[in-house]
Design a protein around this motif. Structure first.
Motif, PDB file in Angstrom:
ATOM      1  N   MET A  48     -12.182 -20.904  -1.740  1.00 45.73           N
ATOM      2  CA  MET A  48     -10.850 -20.309  -1.888  1.00 45.73           C
ATOM      3  C   MET A  48      -9.785 -21.171  -1.201  1.00 45.73           C
ATOM      4  O   MET A  48      -8.684 -21.346  -1.721  1.00 45.73           O
ATOM      5  CB  MET A  48     -10.851 -18.874  -1.350  1.00 45.73           C
ATOM      6  N   LEU A  70     -15.099 -18.474   1.208  1.00 48.58           N
ATOM      7  CA  LEU A  70     -13.791 -18.835   1.767  1.00 48.58           C
ATOM      8  C   LEU A  70     -13.520 -20.331   1.585  1.00 48.58           C
ATOM      9  O   LEU A  70     -12.395 -20.737   1.279  1.00 48.58           O
ATOM     10  CB  LEU A  70     -13.721 -18.491   3.260  1.00 48.58           C
ATOM     11  N   ASN A  92      -5.135 -15.051  -2.445  1.00 51.51           N
ATOM     12  CA  ASN A  92      -6.537 -15.011  -2.011  1.00 51.51           C
ATOM     13  C   ASN A  92      -6.761 -14.007  -0.882  1.00 51.51           C
ATOM     14  O   ASN A  92      -7.868 -13.471  -0.741  1.00 51.51           O
ATOM     15  CB  ASN A  92      -7.015 -16.414  -1.616  1.00 51.51           C
ATOM     16  N   ALA A  93      -5.727 -13.727  -0.084  1.00 50.05           N
ATOM     17  CA  ALA A  93      -5.850 -12.684   0.941  1.00 50.05           C
ATOM     18  C   ALA A  93      -5.828 -11.304   0.282  1.00 50.05           C
ATOM     19  O   ALA A  93      -6.561 -10.395   0.698  1.00 50.05           O
ATOM     20  CB  ALA A  93      -4.720 -12.812   1.963  1.00 50.05           C
ATOM     21  N   PHE A 124      -8.811  -8.461   0.350  1.00 53.53           N
ATOM     22  CA  PHE A 124      -8.601  -7.071   0.779  1.00 53.53           C
ATOM     23  C   PHE A 124      -9.097  -6.101  -0.291  1.00 53.53           C
ATOM     24  O   PHE A 124      -9.828  -5.156   0.001  1.00 53.53           O
ATOM     25  CB  PHE A 124      -7.120  -6.832   1.073  1.00 53.53           C
ATOM     26  N   LEU A 125      -8.708  -6.341  -1.532  1.00 56.60           N
ATOM     27  CA  LEU A 125      -9.074  -5.417  -2.610  1.00 56.60           C
ATOM     28  C   LEU A 125     -10.584  -5.336  -2.801  1.00 56.60           C
ATOM     29  O   LEU A 125     -11.123  -4.270  -3.089  1.00 56.60           O
ATOM     30  CB  LEU A 125      -8.421  -5.842  -3.930  1.00 56.60           C
ATOM     31  N   LEU A 148       0.844  -1.200   0.000  1.00 53.74           N
ATOM     32  CA  LEU A 148       0.000   0.000   0.000  1.00 53.74           C
ATOM     33  C   LEU A 148       0.880   1.252   0.000  1.00 53.74           C
ATOM     34  O   LEU A 148       2.062   1.180   0.347  1.00 53.74           O
ATOM     35  CB  LEU A 148      -0.911  -0.009   1.236  1.00 53.74           C
ATOM     36  N   ASP A 178     -12.980  -5.972  -0.625  1.00 54.05           N
ATOM     37  CA  ASP A 178     -13.765  -5.722   0.594  1.00 54.05           C
ATOM     38  C   ASP A 178     -14.872  -4.691   0.329  1.00 54.05           C
ATOM     39  O   ASP A 178     -14.607  -3.612  -0.191  1.00 54.05           O
ATOM     40  CB  ASP A 178     -12.833  -5.212   1.700  1.00 54.05           C
ATOM     41  N   ARG A 182       2.365  -0.639   4.091  1.00 60.81           N
ATOM     42  CA  ARG A 182       1.879  -1.926   4.568  1.00 60.81           C
ATOM     43  C   ARG A 182       1.860  -2.935   3.420  1.00 60.81           C
ATOM     44  O   ARG A 182       1.533  -2.577   2.285  1.00 60.81           O
ATOM     45  CB  ARG A 182       0.468  -1.774   5.162  1.00 60.81           C
ATOM     46  N   ARG A 183       2.208  -4.178   3.737  1.00 57.98           N
ATOM     47  CA  ARG A 183       2.360  -5.167   2.675  1.00 57.98           C
ATOM     48  C   ARG A 183       1.545  -6.426   2.981  1.00 57.98           C
ATOM     49  O   ARG A 183       1.319  -6.750   4.151  1.00 57.98           O
ATOM     50  CB  ARG A 183       3.838  -5.508   2.513  1.00 57.98           C
ATOM     51  N   LEU A 184       1.143  -7.075   1.909  1.00 54.62           N
ATOM     52  CA  LEU A 184       0.279  -8.247   2.043  1.00 54.62           C
ATOM     53  C   LEU A 184       0.695  -9.276   0.998  1.00 54.62           C
ATOM     54  O   LEU A 184       1.030  -8.907  -0.135  1.00 54.62           O
ATOM     55  CB  LEU A 184      -1.173  -7.817   1.822  1.00 54.62           C
ATOM     56  N   ALA A 185       0.663 -10.552   1.387  1.00 48.66           N
ATOM     57  CA  ALA A 185       0.968 -11.643   0.456  1.00 48.66           C
ATOM     58  C   ALA A 185      -0.220 -12.600   0.394  1.00 48.66           C
ATOM     59  O   ALA A 185      -1.234 -12.378   1.046  1.00 48.66           O
ATOM     60  CB  ALA A 185       2.220 -12.382   0.908  1.00 48.66           C
ATOM     61  N   GLU A 186      -0.063 -13.650  -0.381  1.00 59.60           N
ATOM     62  CA  GLU A 186      -1.082 -14.680  -0.611  1.00 59.60           C
ATOM     63  C   GLU A 186      -2.208 -14.127  -1.499  1.00 59.60           C
ATOM     64  O   GLU A 186      -2.996 -13.276  -1.080  1.00 59.60           O
ATOM     65  CB  GLU A 186      -1.662 -15.235   0.700  1.00 59.60           C
TER      66      GLU A 186
END
Lengths: 218, 218
Positions: free
Chosen positions: B111, B108, B84-85, B89-90, B74, B92, B78-82
């Motif tokens: 997924m 879920l 499907n996660a 997030f995108l 972001l 939401d 802030r950082r995000l992996a995976e």
């Protein structure tokens, strides 16, 4: 020792409470048991043993066509599979799920990490060593599990070196998902004494009010 | 053909919009691209090629210690992996996520099913056949992928025989997660003509407004 809330052991049980189909020695099933206990939920636990073919019957395949436990059936008949989806449903709105949108996504990140980069190595090594007693034909696979599983444990240990739980400042479903097979990783030949932050985190989880241990004597 | 919103190809890009690190030929990365396009999001796409070691540099490991794409950063760092996660997030609050609590859990479920019972067989067979050109030492693994992958496709085809999408009556992230590697399963030796309901569902996804295809010529 017994599963405190289990009041039925067949496919019928009490019609008015949810049913959870699982085997407590399975880490994936233990996640659901631990979450339900932490939340004080009422449920019937129905033990099905994969090694006896009990998850491949027509009756169970009607509940989960993928033939795996855990699976959950609500009193109205709706059914759900996949351990991490079931605990997300059970814990909805509880303290085990972060309210912040980004922390929620981080929780999901660790839950997907668990199913893709943890379970296939750490749970599989445990299965080969603890349940199958190391058959020669699975030695190469076991060795790969050791390499990949130790890399996963190193990553987890590093992450926990600067925080008490995987996400935010309190326990979430990310911890429950990762705790299930990590705390019995020694049964798969992993040496947890090399990962002090994981060991501290395990003690932290075990000290949680209403914590319920994995059961081995049913 | 080009990635329409990609305005930077290095680690810096524009500071005020999110960065997505990925390789569009990877189904896991394509999920993020497709979700972002369906939602009309602004982002920098930074291509990293796993086969050239670009996901194992110190710079990238600081973003995702697991050394895998996709990963997202972001504007505030802030950082995000995976995969499907990230898409959770995108998306939401969008139409791609069911509002009903049980349907959300079903999303879920599919997924997690995708990451555990689909990707390890269907994506891996594709990798062995399409990218590695069938090396002899992976033949046994490829054969296992065919058996397990076809079982997964049969389960999906049966599920889709009575409904247009995996959950509820409209497209959700469950469809995006499963579409990514299913629609190119032929590149892994799977014969989709055996699965007519999957074929219809693929056409349904591809006909969605703002749908963006996987790109092969970058």
């Amino acid at each position: 020792m017994q599963i405190s809330r289990s009041v039925a052991r067949d496919f019928f049980g009490a019609a008015h409470i949810m049913k959870i189909y699982g085997h407590i020695k399975s880490g994936n099933c233990y996640k659901v048991y631990l979450t339900a206990e932490l939340l004080g939920l009422r449920y019937d636990w129905i033990t099905l043993d994969n090694s006896k073919g009990e998850t491949q019957t027509a009756k169970f395949l009607a509940i989960n066509p993928n033939g795996k436990v855990p699976a959950m059936v609500l009193p109205d008949g709706r059914r759900l599979a996949e351990s991490n989806a079931i605990i997300a449903f059970l814990a909805d709105g509880s303290h085990l799920i972060p309210q912040d949108r980004f922390e929620y996504a981080q929780m999901l990140q660790w839950m997907f990490f668990e199913q893709y980069s943890h379970e296939p190595y750490i749970a599989v090594a445990r299965f080969i060593q603890f349940y199958q007693n190391m058959p020669a034909e699975r030695q190469a696979e076991y060795d790969t599990c050791q390499i990949k599983g130790n890399a996963t444990l190193r990553l987890m240990d590093h992450h926990l070196s600067t925080r008490p739980y995987f996400v935010g400042t309190s326990m979430s479903l990310a911890d429950i998902a990762l705790f299930a097979y990590t705390h019995v990783a020694d049964q798969g030949g992993f040496d947890l004494s090399q990962f002090p932050h994981i060991q501290d985190w395990i003690k932290r989880i075990q000290a949680t009010p209403k914590f319920a241990p994995m059961l081995f004597d049913d």
